[in-house]
Design a protein around this motif. Sequence first.
Motif, mmCIF file in Angstrom:
data_model
loop_
_atom_site.group_PDB
_atom_site.id
_atom_site.type_symbol
_atom_site.label_atom_id
_atom_site.label_comp_id
_atom_site.label_asym_id
_atom_site.label_seq_id
_atom_site.Cartn_x
_atom_site.Cartn_y
_atom_site.Cartn_z
ATOM 1 N N GLU A 1 5.282 -0.631 -6.115
ATOM 2 C CA GLU A 1 6.708 -0.355 -5.932
ATOM 3 C C GLU A 1 6.980 0.790 -5.109
ATOM 4 O OE1 GLU A 1 8.752 -1.775 -9.395
ATOM 5 O OE2 GLU A 1 8.409 -3.915 -8.955
ATOM 6 N N ASP B 1 5.789 1.293 -1.623
ATOM 7 C CA ASP B 1 6.712 0.473 -0.990
ATOM 8 C C ASP B 1 8.138 1.588 -0.748
ATOM 9 O OD1 ASP B 1 5.571 -1.744 -0.709
ATOM 10 O OD2 ASP B 1 6.522 -2.716 -2.585
ATOM 11 N N TYR C 1 -0.494 -0.051 4.717
ATOM 12 C CA TYR C 1 0.881 0.604 4.708
ATOM 13 C C TYR C 1 0.741 1.244 6.240
ATOM 14 C CZ TYR C 1 2.285 -0.571 -0.023
ATOM 15 O OH TYR C 1 2.806 -1.275 -1.074
#
Length: 448
Positions: free
Chosen positions: A151, A154, A198
């Motif tokens: 997370e 993210d 990513y």
Amino acid sequence: MAKEPARILVVGGGYVGMYTALRLQRKLRRGEATVIVIDPEPYMTYQPFLPEAAAGSISPRHVVVPLRRTLDKCQVVIGEVRSIDHAKRAASIRTLATHEEGTGAIRIRYDELILAPGSVSRTLPVPGLAEYGIGFKTVEEAIGLRNHVLEQMDIASSTRDPAVRDAALTFVFVGGGYAGVEALAELEDMARYAARYYHNLEPEDLRFVLVEATGRILPEVGEEMGRYALRELRGRNIDVRLDTRLDSCADRVAVLSDGSRFPTRTLVWTAGVKAHPVLAATDLPLNGRGRLKCTAALTVDGVEHAWGAGDAAAVPDLTSDDPDAVCAPNAQHAVRQAKVLAGNVLASLRDKPLKEYRHKYVGSVASLGLHKGVAYLYGRKLKGYPAWFMHRAYHLSRIPTFNRKARVLAEWTLTGLFKREIVSLGSLENPRAEFELAADTGRHPEAS
């Protein structure tokens, strides 16, 4: 007149509790005794596999062993021992039912007490630690940490604020023993692998910091292998700070004793363990560290019908030249003590002589991530892939039940054939959140 079956109360379903109860249920004669096992969780956690569970190499459900299925001839009570009055052979227990009923604790009577509640994380009064620290002792903490790390990636990927991005990508681990080094190494391996998925993150953007108060890491594997592990971690661009303490982590800023400051959203605390606090709520003798005073035969010193082993017990180390030495609180001793303990409880019931626990420490193995590790076993030193393989082979042989061995081996095989799983399931920690949102606002996030 037939003799009443003895009631054996086992407090704790960890290494000592589960293995002792398992051996007792196999060896007890019909009608000889009833074994009651009490633990707050319905499973035993095989802690050496927590780092791999956090990294996604093993499914969380395969690092735990269900007590009811494994101990099918024992009475398993899911509850928390609040106090023990051994003089009256009674324990005060709080269960889920007593909480729902509001009736308070129940009392369970016993004839023989096996006290093996294990240990809990040892925390220090560091500002901000209680608010922001993350432990690494349970499977829930391991999976929560995995979700948290993903997370943070993210957050870093989607923010435009450089300060938020830097804090999200800085991961501080405190404690250079097994738990700290293995957790950091496995999660660093996983996170840098995940970074490739990513579009705006590079593996080099992630910063991992290991803080250790002493001058070395992994003392269990010996000085030479400890130095190798240190070089290996630093070679992976992990910032290892020796002879350094965490002074504060208030306001999500890790302040170290060397003056360094790291804004971070992740602080993992693995700086040691202490004896379970339930020991202080008994009338049994404790040593200066709060552990049970035990004899080499695993009886509580000076007390009849009370036994102790594992992290909760200070058991004399008969293999040491130091007459005051006690066995280290680790899994290796706990598993072997459980075998002797079960045998001695049986011997006591049958009026036979007891055996003393004697086991020379054979060494240690530690994983430093996928295909990397260090080991010191029977005087032999291994590093790299051979040590990593030895780590897996050793712990596969030690995890209880054939069922778990087969499942873990199957998962390792599949992990070798396919890519890592890098999915965060943080919503599992609050599964009703979406329903509550829909009920309050009529919104359905997944439909938007």
